[in-house]
Design an enzyme around this catalytic site. Structure first.
Site, PDB file in Angstrom:
ATOM      1  N   ARG A   1      49.662 -19.519  -8.336  1.00  0.00           N
ATOM      2  CA  ARG A   1      49.432 -18.141  -7.610  1.00  0.00           C
ATOM      3  C   ARG A   1      48.697 -17.600  -9.158  1.00  0.00           C
ATOM      4  O   ARG A   1      48.870 -17.872 -10.077  1.00  0.00           O
ATOM      5  CB  ARG A   1      50.773 -17.420  -7.683  1.00  0.00           C
ATOM      6  CG  ARG A   1      51.572 -18.001  -6.261  1.00  0.00           C
ATOM      7  CD  ARG A   1      50.811 -17.531  -4.995  1.00  0.00           C
ATOM      8  NE  ARG A   1      51.504 -17.835  -3.953  1.00  0.00           N
ATOM      9  CZ  ARG A   1      51.012 -18.292  -2.648  1.00  0.00           C
ATOM     10  NH1 ARG A   1      49.912 -18.218  -2.530  1.00  0.00           N
ATOM     11  NH2 ARG A   1      51.996 -18.406  -1.673  1.00  0.00           N
TER      12      ARG A   1
ATOM     13  N   HIS B   1      40.588 -18.983  -3.440  1.00  0.00           N
ATOM     14  CA  HIS B   1      41.611 -19.320  -2.806  1.00  0.00           C
ATOM     15  C   HIS B   1      41.553 -20.061  -1.649  1.00  0.00           C
ATOM     16  O   HIS B   1      42.053 -19.789  -0.633  1.00  0.00           O
ATOM     17  CB  HIS B   1      42.569 -17.789  -2.665  1.00  0.00           C
ATOM     18  CG  HIS B   1      43.898 -18.032  -2.465  1.00  0.00           C
ATOM     19  ND1 HIS B   1      44.788 -16.986  -3.124  1.00  0.00           N
ATOM     20  CD2 HIS B   1      44.552 -19.081  -1.963  1.00  0.00           C
ATOM     21  CE1 HIS B   1      45.863 -17.441  -2.864  1.00  0.00           C
ATOM     22  NE2 HIS B   1      46.011 -18.526  -2.182  1.00  0.00           N
TER      23      HIS B   1
END
Length: 308
Positions: free
Chosen positions: A223, A271
């Site tokens: 993350r 991402h």
């Protein structure tokens, strides 16, 4: 029973078609066409709407369409609502593909060769056999173990670190705060696949980078909040770290002038390490719904207070 999807429209239609074909007894609604809110027993989403408890008073299960659930504000949910993360085999394969690509690119010096090409230079760098290259994975859950299994085929010296000690064939495993320094000391390429918890937030910081051998590289597939971005820039600029491949940032999308986006020793991807695909994730979700109906445990249930 009614299941609401809050996802992008194309994926929403794909989910709805799969349920219509294989589980017509489950009514599927697509956000924002909620209908009567009290009908909603199940919600599947990447990011739920605000005021979820008040908006859907009969909600029983919140299904994440992602492998992690750190984007959920669990304090805003009633304790009666179960949270389940997505263990889509497509996510696993996507992460394995990305991690393998990144490790091989760093191992074979592709960032340096691409820079040489831009500079018009033809220069051969010393090649290191895979057996002489150490690769470490932080996070030895479903994703981390799958990545290590794939990397074993290349002959790398593999290391792993997790909160509690694991035993994995062909992997030198370390655990906890006491084992972190020894783990890092032997990592030439470090991959972060940790869940995001209070303990792992900002774990990729100056102290961690300093514990890596000089010339090491990192890959962040966890993350954005795992990474202290300014510390990474300083470690790269000082020459202690060689290269970084980053798929997740604290703020997405970043501004065009974001330092990592413009740093010569950083590759940034938007991402895309893995994306849940309805075709592969459908059966996992359906099995969980059926298990829940029959009072059986669901795959990927999130332990309260742990975050995974």
């Amino acid at each position: 029973m009614t299941l609401l999807f809050k996802v992008d429209p194309d994926r929403g239609r794909a989910w709805k078609a799969l349920f219509a074909e294989h589980a017509p007894d489950i009514e599927v609604r697509l956000w924002p066409e909620v209908g009567e809110p009290t009908d909603i027993r199940y919600l599947a989403t990447w990011q739920p709407p605000e005021g979820i408890a008040e908006r859907f008073p009969n909600l029983e299960v919140l299904f994440a369409t992602s492998a992690g659930v750190d984007q959920f504000d669990t304090t805003a949910l009633p304790s009666s609502v179960q949270i389940v993360r997505m263990l889509d085999p497509g996510i696993v394969e996507g992460i394995v593909e990305y991690a393998t690509m990144a490790v091989l690119a760093l191992h074979r010096d592709l960032p340096r060769y691409l820079q040489q090409q831009r500079e018009g230079r033809w220069q051969v760098q010393q090649n290191v056999p895979a057996r002489q290259r150490s690769v470490g994975v932080m996070g030895l859950g479903n994703l981390g173990q799958a990545v290590l299994r794939r990397l074993q085929g290349f002959g790398f010296a593999l290391r792993g670190w997790s909160r509690t000690l694991k035993q994995l064939e062909g992997v030198a495993c370390h655990a906890g705060d006491a084992g972190l320094a020894d783990f890092l000391d032997g990592c030439e390429i470090l991959i972060c696949l940790l869940p995001l918890t209070p303990h792992t937030t900002a774990i990729l910081d100056a102290d961690l980078f300093a514990a890596l051998p000089r010339g090491a590289s990192i890959i962040n597939l966890g993350r954005g909040a795992h990474l202290v971005e300014e510390d990474l820039i300083q470690a790269l600029d000082s020459g202690h770290l060689r290269q970084a491949i980053v798929d997740v940032l604290v703020h997405e999308p970043p501004q065009a002038e974001h330092k990592l986006m413009r740093h010569p020793n950083v590759w940034v991807t938007p991402h895309i390490g893995a994306v849940t695909q309805p075709e592969s994730a459908f059966w996992v979700l359906l099995d969980n719904l059926r298990n829940y109906q029959h009072g059986q445990p669901m795959l990927g249930e999130v332990a309260p207070g742990r975050g995974y």
